[in-house]
Design a protein around this motif. Sequence first.
Motif, PDB file in Angstrom:
ATOM      1  N   LYS A 129       0.831  -1.205   0.000  1.00  0.00           N
ATOM      2  CA  LYS A 129       0.000   0.000   0.000  1.00  0.00           C
ATOM      3  C   LYS A 129       0.868   1.259   0.000  1.00  0.00           C
ATOM      4  CE  LYS A 129      -3.386  -2.916   0.703  1.00  0.00           C
ATOM      5  NZ  LYS A 129      -3.169  -4.351   0.435  1.00  0.00           N
ATOM      6  N   ARG A 130       1.920   1.247   0.788  1.00  0.00           N
ATOM      7  CA  ARG A 130       2.791   2.423   0.889  1.00  0.00           C
ATOM      8  C   ARG A 130       3.535   2.703  -0.410  1.00  0.00           C
ATOM      9  NH1 ARG A 130       5.486   0.669   6.671  1.00  0.00           N
ATOM     10  NH2 ARG A 130       4.504   2.224   8.038  1.00  0.00           N
ATOM     11  N   GLN A 131       3.993   1.635  -1.061  1.00  0.00           N
ATOM     12  CA  GLN A 131       4.842   1.810  -2.239  1.00  0.00           C
ATOM     13  C   GLN A 131       4.069   1.749  -3.549  1.00  0.00           C
ATOM     14  OE1 GLN A 131       8.685  -0.137  -2.157  1.00  0.00           O
ATOM     15  NE2 GLN A 131       8.450  -0.663   0.004  1.00  0.00           N
ATOM     16  N   GLY A 132       2.783   1.393  -3.486  1.00  0.00           N
ATOM     17  CA  GLY A 132       1.973   1.359  -4.695  1.00  0.00           C
ATOM     18  C   GLY A 132       2.346   0.248  -5.651  1.00  0.00           C
ATOM     19  N   SER A 133       2.914  -0.836  -5.117  1.00  0.00           N
ATOM     20  CA  SER A 133       3.299  -1.982  -5.943  1.00  0.00           C
ATOM     21  C   SER A 133       2.875  -3.257  -5.238  1.00  0.00           C
ATOM     22  CB  SER A 133       4.821  -2.015  -6.157  1.00  0.00           C
ATOM     23  OG  SER A 133       5.268  -0.864  -6.838  1.00  0.00           O
ATOM     24  N   PRO A 134       2.452  -4.276  -5.984  1.00  0.00           N
ATOM     25  CA  PRO A 134       2.027  -5.529  -5.350  1.00  0.00           C
ATOM     26  C   PRO A 134       3.190  -6.252  -4.693  1.00  0.00           C
ATOM     27  CG  PRO A 134       2.109  -5.773  -7.730  1.00  0.00           C
ATOM     28  CD  PRO A 134       2.331  -4.312  -7.451  1.00  0.00           C
ATOM     29  N   VAL A 135       2.868  -7.100  -3.728  1.00  0.00           N
ATOM     30  CA  VAL A 135       3.896  -7.817  -2.980  1.00  0.00           C
ATOM     31  C   VAL A 135       4.772  -8.657  -3.895  1.00  0.00           C
ATOM     32  CG1 VAL A 135       4.232  -9.714  -1.353  1.00  0.00           C
ATOM     33  CG2 VAL A 135       2.738  -7.817  -0.739  1.00  0.00           C
ATOM     34  N   TRP A 136       4.176  -9.325  -4.870  1.00  0.00           N
ATOM     35  CA  TRP A 136       4.985 -10.180  -5.732  1.00  0.00           C
ATOM     36  C   TRP A 136       6.082  -9.383  -6.427  1.00  0.00           C
ATOM     37  CZ3 TRP A 136       5.121  -8.927 -10.873  1.00  0.00           C
ATOM     38  CH2 TRP A 136       4.025  -8.237 -11.407  1.00  0.00           C
ATOM     39  N   GLN A 137       5.781  -8.145  -6.761  1.00  0.00           N
ATOM     40  CA  GLN A 137       6.780  -7.297  -7.409  1.00  0.00           C
ATOM     41  C   GLN A 137       7.845  -6.847  -6.411  1.00  0.00           C
ATOM     42  OE1 GLN A 137       5.645  -3.317  -9.270  1.00  0.00           O
ATOM     43  NE2 GLN A 137       5.713  -4.659 -11.063  1.00  0.00           N
ATOM     44  N   LEU A 138       7.416  -6.469  -5.206  1.00  0.00           N
ATOM     45  CA  LEU A 138       8.369  -6.071  -4.172  1.00  0.00           C
ATOM     46  C   LEU A 138       9.314  -7.211  -3.816  1.00  0.00           C
ATOM     47  CD1 LEU A 138       6.027  -4.094  -1.713  1.00  0.00           C
ATOM     48  CD2 LEU A 138       7.474  -3.182  -3.558  1.00  0.00           C
ATOM     49  N   ALA A 139       8.829  -8.448  -3.908  1.00  0.00           N
ATOM     50  CA  ALA A 139       9.632  -9.616  -3.557  1.00  0.00           C
ATOM     51  C   ALA A 139      10.507 -10.102  -4.714  1.00  0.00           C
ATOM     52  CB  ALA A 139       8.717 -10.754  -3.107  1.00  0.00           C
ATOM     53  N   GLY A 140      10.435  -9.423  -5.855  1.00  0.00           N
ATOM     54  CA  GLY A 140      11.243  -9.818  -6.997  1.00  0.00           C
ATOM     55  C   GLY A 140      10.765 -11.091  -7.668  1.00  0.00           C
ATOM     56  N   MET A 141       9.456 -11.363  -7.571  1.00  0.00           N
ATOM     57  CA  MET A 141       8.881 -12.565  -8.152  1.00  0.00           C
ATOM     58  C   MET A 141       8.274 -12.262  -9.523  1.00  0.00           C
ATOM     59  SD  MET A 141       9.383 -14.949  -5.894  1.00  0.00           S
ATOM     60  CE  MET A 141       8.141 -16.226  -6.106  1.00  0.00           C
ATOM     61  N   PRO A 142       8.125 -13.278 -10.376  1.00  0.00           N
ATOM     62  CA  PRO A 142       7.460 -13.056 -11.668  1.00  0.00           C
ATOM     63  C   PRO A 142       5.984 -12.765 -11.480  1.00  0.00           C
ATOM     64  CG  PRO A 142       7.847 -15.398 -11.315  1.00  0.00           C
ATOM     65  CD  PRO A 142       8.553 -14.681 -10.202  1.00  0.00           C
ATOM     66  N   ALA A 143       5.374 -12.173 -12.484  1.00  0.00           N
ATOM     67  CA  ALA A 143       3.938 -11.908 -12.430  1.00  0.00           C
ATOM     68  C   ALA A 143       3.199 -13.220 -12.195  1.00  0.00           C
ATOM     69  CB  ALA A 143       3.471 -11.271 -13.734  1.00  0.00           C
ATOM     70  N   PRO A 144       2.255 -13.248 -11.247  1.00  0.00           N
ATOM     71  CA  PRO A 144       1.607 -14.514 -10.883  1.00  0.00           C
ATOM     72  C   PRO A 144       0.707 -15.044 -11.987  1.00  0.00           C
ATOM     73  CG  PRO A 144       0.572 -12.669  -9.745  1.00  0.00           C
ATOM     74  CD  PRO A 144       1.788 -12.111 -10.428  1.00  0.00           C
ATOM     75  N   GLN A 145       0.584 -16.363 -11.990  1.00  0.00           N
ATOM     76  CA  GLN A 145      -0.322 -17.082 -12.875  1.00  0.00           C
ATOM     77  C   GLN A 145      -1.142 -18.041 -12.017  1.00  0.00           C
ATOM     78  OE1 GLN A 145      -0.483 -16.490 -16.194  1.00  0.00           O
ATOM     79  NE2 GLN A 145       1.177 -14.981 -16.059  1.00  0.00           N
TER      80      GLN A 145
END
Length: 340
Positions: free
Chosen positions: A108-124
Amino acid sequence: MTKLWQAPLKLSAYIEKRPLTQAFHITGYTFTESEVLVVCLQDGELVGRGEGLGVYYRHDTPTSMLKQIEALRERIELGVTHEQLQELLPPGGARNALDCALWDLDAKRQGSPVWQLAGMPAPQPLLTTFTLSADEPEAMAESARQLSDARALKLKLTNDHRNAERVRAVRAARPGAWMMVDANQGFTRDSLQEALPAFVEAGVAVVEQPFPVGCENWLDGLNSPIPLAADESVQDHRDLQNLVGRVQVINIKLDKCGGLTEALTMARMARDLGFKVMVGNMGGSSWSMAPAFVLGSLCAVVDLDGPVYVLTDRTPGVSYQDGRIWCPDGVWGGPVMAAA
């Protein structure tokens, strides 16, 4: 991830109980409800949420978890990082709930989803197992038939002599389903050797936690024709080395290891050691599945069916279709607030 936010946080923590759709049986335990600890971290109008169930066989319960959190209230509300949480709390449900609440707040603070913050690929969408409670063979077969949308099944077994019957009955009911079995520490070397031919004949892909914790040496020289997975024998990354050469699959659960931060580290370490990785769950609502769903991108086996067995789930919640779980960012871990 490492940034320490200076603004004071407001912490709230409470216990929720959600009845199960029916009693759920495993070796030595029967469950009728899902009891969870919910942790919320508020920064102004932003709220991050996490949910933890704890580890029942280690006496890590929502009640004891709540006491752990409340003892650290002042420290937490001053602001804390994921790394600091690893020192403040031991592995378990309290740290899981708090770590996941912090990840959700970070999004919420950074305006990016957790998967992106964690350096993970876009979820499927991820193929997930659906779990059959230990029961009479025909009852388990009927449960398997009712789970008609499931493409992968996980059979809970017991410490009696009917496990081969259970596996045969389910295979006859669902000839095309991928199948694994979970003994929850219920086998001896002799009982496993007795059941293995039936498991092989039925096409069982994985045997999970056959032996009791502390009896890992029973795995030495076993030469199982089916890959073996560790669950109760591996709580966090410190247990990995002891299982090299003994099992082929590591079941990571956020409640065991203490949150998504440790789970991501643990998964990468496990893969470097040559293990395949599985993500599991202790039950719970979509708020428990969502952080584990992020981890699922690193996993060969996914077991995230908890909400299927509770009478009411979160709204919005994860969805299941064609045997797969899907978790939109709006459920948890997205940049926009989810419903309470």
